[in-house]
Write a protein that holds these residues in place. Structure first.
Motif, PDB file in Angstrom:
ATOM      1  N   ASP A 117     -37.834 -33.115   8.255  1.00  0.00           N
ATOM      2  CA  ASP A 117     -37.195 -32.224   7.834  1.00  0.00           C
ATOM      3  C   ASP A 117     -37.763 -31.322   6.903  1.00  0.00           C
ATOM      4  N   ASP A 118     -38.749 -31.919   6.062  1.00  0.00           N
ATOM      5  CA  ASP A 118     -39.755 -30.997   5.043  1.00  0.00           C
ATOM      6  C   ASP A 118     -40.882 -30.480   5.797  1.00  0.00           C
ATOM      7  N   GLN A 119     -40.723 -30.362   7.085  1.00  0.00           N
ATOM      8  CA  GLN A 119     -41.943 -29.559   7.597  1.00  0.00           C
ATOM      9  C   GLN A 119     -43.103 -30.541   7.891  1.00  0.00           C
ATOM     10  N   THR A 120     -43.099 -31.525   7.291  1.00  0.00           N
ATOM     11  CA  THR A 120     -44.395 -32.527   7.598  1.00  0.00           C
ATOM     12  C   THR A 120     -44.531 -32.958   8.850  1.00  0.00           C
ATOM     13  N   PRO A 121     -45.781 -33.059   9.511  1.00  0.00           N
ATOM     14  CA  PRO A 121     -45.856 -33.926  10.699  1.00  0.00           C
ATOM     15  C   PRO A 121     -45.414 -35.213  10.746  1.00  0.00           C
ATOM     16  N   THR A 122     -45.083 -35.662  12.119  1.00  0.00           N
ATOM     17  CA  THR A 122     -44.647 -37.093  12.356  1.00  0.00           C
ATOM     18  C   THR A 122     -44.972 -37.564  13.769  1.00  0.00           C
ATOM     19  N   SER A 123     -45.202 -38.749  13.827  1.00  0.00           N
ATOM     20  CA  SER A 123     -45.160 -39.270  15.177  1.00  0.00           C
ATOM     21  C   SER A 123     -44.036 -40.102  15.685  1.00  0.00           C
ATOM     22  N   ASP A 124     -42.825 -39.728  14.995  1.00  0.00           N
ATOM     23  CA  ASP A 124     -41.789 -40.422  15.281  1.00  0.00           C
ATOM     24  C   ASP A 124     -41.252 -40.374  16.624  1.00  0.00           C
ATOM     25  N   GLY A 178     -53.998 -36.414  15.471  1.00  0.00           N
ATOM     26  CA  GLY A 178     -54.186 -37.232  14.226  1.00  0.00           C
ATOM     27  C   GLY A 178     -53.854 -36.704  12.916  1.00  0.00           C
ATOM     28  N   ARG A 179     -53.155 -35.480  12.862  1.00  0.00           N
ATOM     29  CA  ARG A 179     -52.672 -35.232  11.879  1.00  0.00           C
ATOM     30  C   ARG A 179     -51.048 -35.652  11.445  1.00  0.00           C
ATOM     31  N   SER A 180     -50.425 -36.406  12.651  1.00  0.00           N
ATOM     32  CA  SER A 180     -49.161 -36.780  12.712  1.00  0.00           C
ATOM     33  C   SER A 180     -48.929 -38.346  12.299  1.00  0.00           C
ATOM     34  N   GLY A 181     -50.243 -39.111  12.426  1.00  0.00           N
ATOM     35  CA  GLY A 181     -50.088 -40.493  12.012  1.00  0.00           C
ATOM     36  C   GLY A 181     -51.560 -40.947  12.273  1.00  0.00           C
ATOM     37  N   ALA A 182     -51.533 -42.444  12.107  1.00  0.00           N
ATOM     38  CA  ALA A 182     -53.081 -43.187  11.842  1.00  0.00           C
ATOM     39  C   ALA A 182     -52.912 -44.214  13.035  1.00  0.00           C
ATOM     40  N   GLY A 183     -54.086 -44.209  13.575  1.00  0.00           N
ATOM     41  CA  GLY A 183     -54.157 -45.527  14.634  1.00  0.00           C
ATOM     42  C   GLY A 183     -53.245 -45.361  15.706  1.00  0.00           C
ATOM     43  N   LEU A 242     -55.333 -35.871  24.655  1.00  0.00           N
ATOM     44  CA  LEU A 242     -56.242 -36.926  24.194  1.00  0.00           C
ATOM     45  C   LEU A 242     -57.618 -36.540  23.809  1.00  0.00           C
ATOM     46  N   SER A 243     -57.858 -36.740  22.544  1.00  0.00           N
ATOM     47  CA  SER A 243     -59.308 -36.263  22.029  1.00  0.00           C
ATOM     48  C   SER A 243     -60.315 -37.401  22.160  1.00  0.00           C
ATOM     49  N   VAL A 244     -61.415 -37.217  22.908  1.00  0.00           N
ATOM     50  CA  VAL A 244     -62.199 -38.494  23.105  1.00  0.00           C
ATOM     51  C   VAL A 244     -63.344 -38.619  22.192  1.00  0.00           C
ATOM     52  N   GLY A 245     -63.509 -37.958  21.148  1.00  0.00           N
ATOM     53  CA  GLY A 245     -64.513 -38.109  20.054  1.00  0.00           C
ATOM     54  C   GLY A 245     -64.182 -37.488  18.779  1.00  0.00           C
ATOM     55  N   SER A 246     -64.856 -37.648  17.881  1.00  0.00           N
ATOM     56  CA  SER A 246     -64.735 -37.188  16.470  1.00  0.00           C
ATOM     57  C   SER A 246     -65.214 -35.836  16.272  1.00  0.00           C
ATOM     58  N   ASN A 247     -64.685 -35.093  15.121  1.00  0.00           N
ATOM     59  CA  ASN A 247     -65.338 -33.919  14.775  1.00  0.00           C
ATOM     60  C   ASN A 247     -64.770 -33.538  13.553  1.00  0.00           C
ATOM     61  N   ASN A 248     -65.667 -32.381  13.041  1.00  0.00           N
ATOM     62  CA  ASN A 248     -65.131 -31.609  11.376  1.00  0.00           C
ATOM     63  C   ASN A 248     -64.142 -30.736  11.681  1.00  0.00           C
ATOM     64  N   PHE A 249     -62.862 -30.937  10.940  1.00  0.00           N
ATOM     65  CA  PHE A 249     -61.935 -30.036  10.824  1.00  0.00           C
ATOM     66  C   PHE A 249     -62.246 -29.177   9.635  1.00  0.00           C
ATOM     67  N   PRO A 250     -61.300 -28.142   9.329  1.00  0.00           N
ATOM     68  CA  PRO A 250     -61.343 -27.297   8.117  1.00  0.00           C
ATOM     69  C   PRO A 250     -61.793 -28.146   6.592  1.00  0.00           C
ATOM     70  N   ASN A 251     -60.792 -29.339   6.467  1.00  0.00           N
ATOM     71  CA  ASN A 251     -61.049 -29.782   5.445  1.00  0.00           C
ATOM     72  C   ASN A 251     -61.091 -31.507   5.244  1.00  0.00           C
ATOM     73  N   ARG A 252     -61.262 -31.981   6.659  1.00  0.00           N
ATOM     74  CA  ARG A 252     -61.266 -33.263   6.939  1.00  0.00           C
ATOM     75  C   ARG A 252     -62.289 -33.709   8.128  1.00  0.00           C
ATOM     76  N   VAL A 253     -62.016 -34.955   8.351  1.00  0.00           N
ATOM     77  CA  VAL A 253     -62.941 -35.314   9.681  1.00  0.00           C
ATOM     78  C   VAL A 253     -61.996 -35.700  10.487  1.00  0.00           C
ATOM     79  N   TYR A 254     -61.907 -35.303  11.674  1.00  0.00           N
ATOM     80  CA  TYR A 254     -60.851 -35.633  12.716  1.00  0.00           C
ATOM     81  C   TYR A 254     -61.340 -36.744  13.460  1.00  0.00           C
ATOM     82  N   GLU A 255     -60.952 -38.092  13.204  1.00  0.00           N
ATOM     83  CA  GLU A 255     -61.192 -39.202  13.520  1.00  0.00           C
ATOM     84  C   GLU A 255     -60.711 -39.824  14.756  1.00  0.00           C
TER      85      GLU A 255
END
Length: 276
Positions: A53-60, A86-91, A107-120
């Motif tokens: 409801d607060d606009q934050t992402p979720t994997s619910d 990966g912005r909506s949850g971990a693991g 499905l992302s099959v590898g990691s890379n840099n994003f603007p301010n984080r590593v997309y793991e």
């Protein structure tokens, strides 16, 4: 006649907020309404995230279930693709909605840099997500942020870990990742055709790169993605009034290059998906 072009609409994503563009759909009801208009405008795939409801992402999974139910009711036949981003949850939380058995999932099959984080996207998680998609008969859309991701997707496919034939999306224009560079785009297309001749591909550009990737992809015979997740503007001075408006712009590019827009029936046939 030229092959039909599948238009994917990424309706909301994890980042854009009402403050960026009031048209960004946040609630399930808003997302269903926005997707229905985009579907009627010509999109045959809906790429979906869900928000709190607060606009934050979720994997619910419960929110995804409600969205899936609404889209099946109001957009009959449209291909629904749920995000495992990966912005909506971990693991493994990122794949908690896969038992809902959507048509497709990213499905992302590898990691890379994003603007301010590593997309793991560590190999163990990629393998688990791929296994879940096979288990529930979900077709993955490979999100390639880097050349190595194309090679990795082909390797996974050869190992029988991905449902064939491959569907690969080239994502360009993310800050600190692959820029929207035409020679690189051309090399992506050439590389995928060489390594996986039966694969289908799609181009997605972020921000001002969106319309570039739309045009490059349509002109080259591929498929393409648009929507408010990737870009909230029609141009530097004009906010996009809706997801449908971005789809309509993409349809106009298909007309320019004499590419028919794929119906949902054609899109399902091209991607090897069962009838909706």
């Amino acid at each position: 006649m030229s092959s039909p072009c599948i238009i994917c609409v990424a309706i909301t994503g994890s980042l854009p907020r009402k403050e960026n563009n009031p048209a960004v759909p946040i609630t399930i009801e808003e997302q269903v309404e926005s997707t229905q208009a985009a579907f009627e405008a010509g999109a045959s795939i809906a790429h979906c995230h869900v928000r709190n409801d607060d606009q934050t992402p979720t994997s619910d999974p419960e929110k995804f279930a409600r969205l899936l139910e609404g889209l099946k009711k109001h957009c009959p036949g449209m291909i629904v693709q749920l995000s495992t981003g990966g912005r909506s949850g971990a693991g493994e939380e990122r794949g908690g909605m896969l038992p809902l058995k959507p048509d497709m999932a990213s499905l992302s099959v590898g990691s890379n840099n994003f603007p301010n984080r590593v997309y793991e996207n560590p190999p163990q998680l990629v393998d688990w997500l791929a296994e879940e998609m096979l288990k529930y008969d979900i077709k993955p859309e490979i999100e390639a942020f880097d050349l190595s991701h194309i090679h990795q997707a082909v390797n996974l496919s050869k190992q029988g870990k991905l449902k064939a034939p491959l569907y690969v999306q080239f994502v360009m224009g993310v800050k600190n990742a692959m820029p929207a560079d035409k020679p690189t785009f051309d090399f992506y297309v050439e590389t995928l055709k060489r390594l996986a001749p039966d694969a289908q591909w799609c181009g997605a550009g972020i921000g001002p790169s969106q319309v570039l990737l739309n045009e490059w992809s349509i002109a080259a015979g591929g498929h393409t993605r648009t929507g408010l997740e990737d870009n909230v503007r029609l141009d530097r001075d004009t906010l996009a009034p809706s997801n449908a408006a971005l789809v309509e712009r993409t349809v106009a590019l298909c007309e320019k290059y004499e590419r028919p827009v794929a119906t949902w029936q054609q899109a399902r046939e091209i991607l090897g998906l069962k009838a909706g």
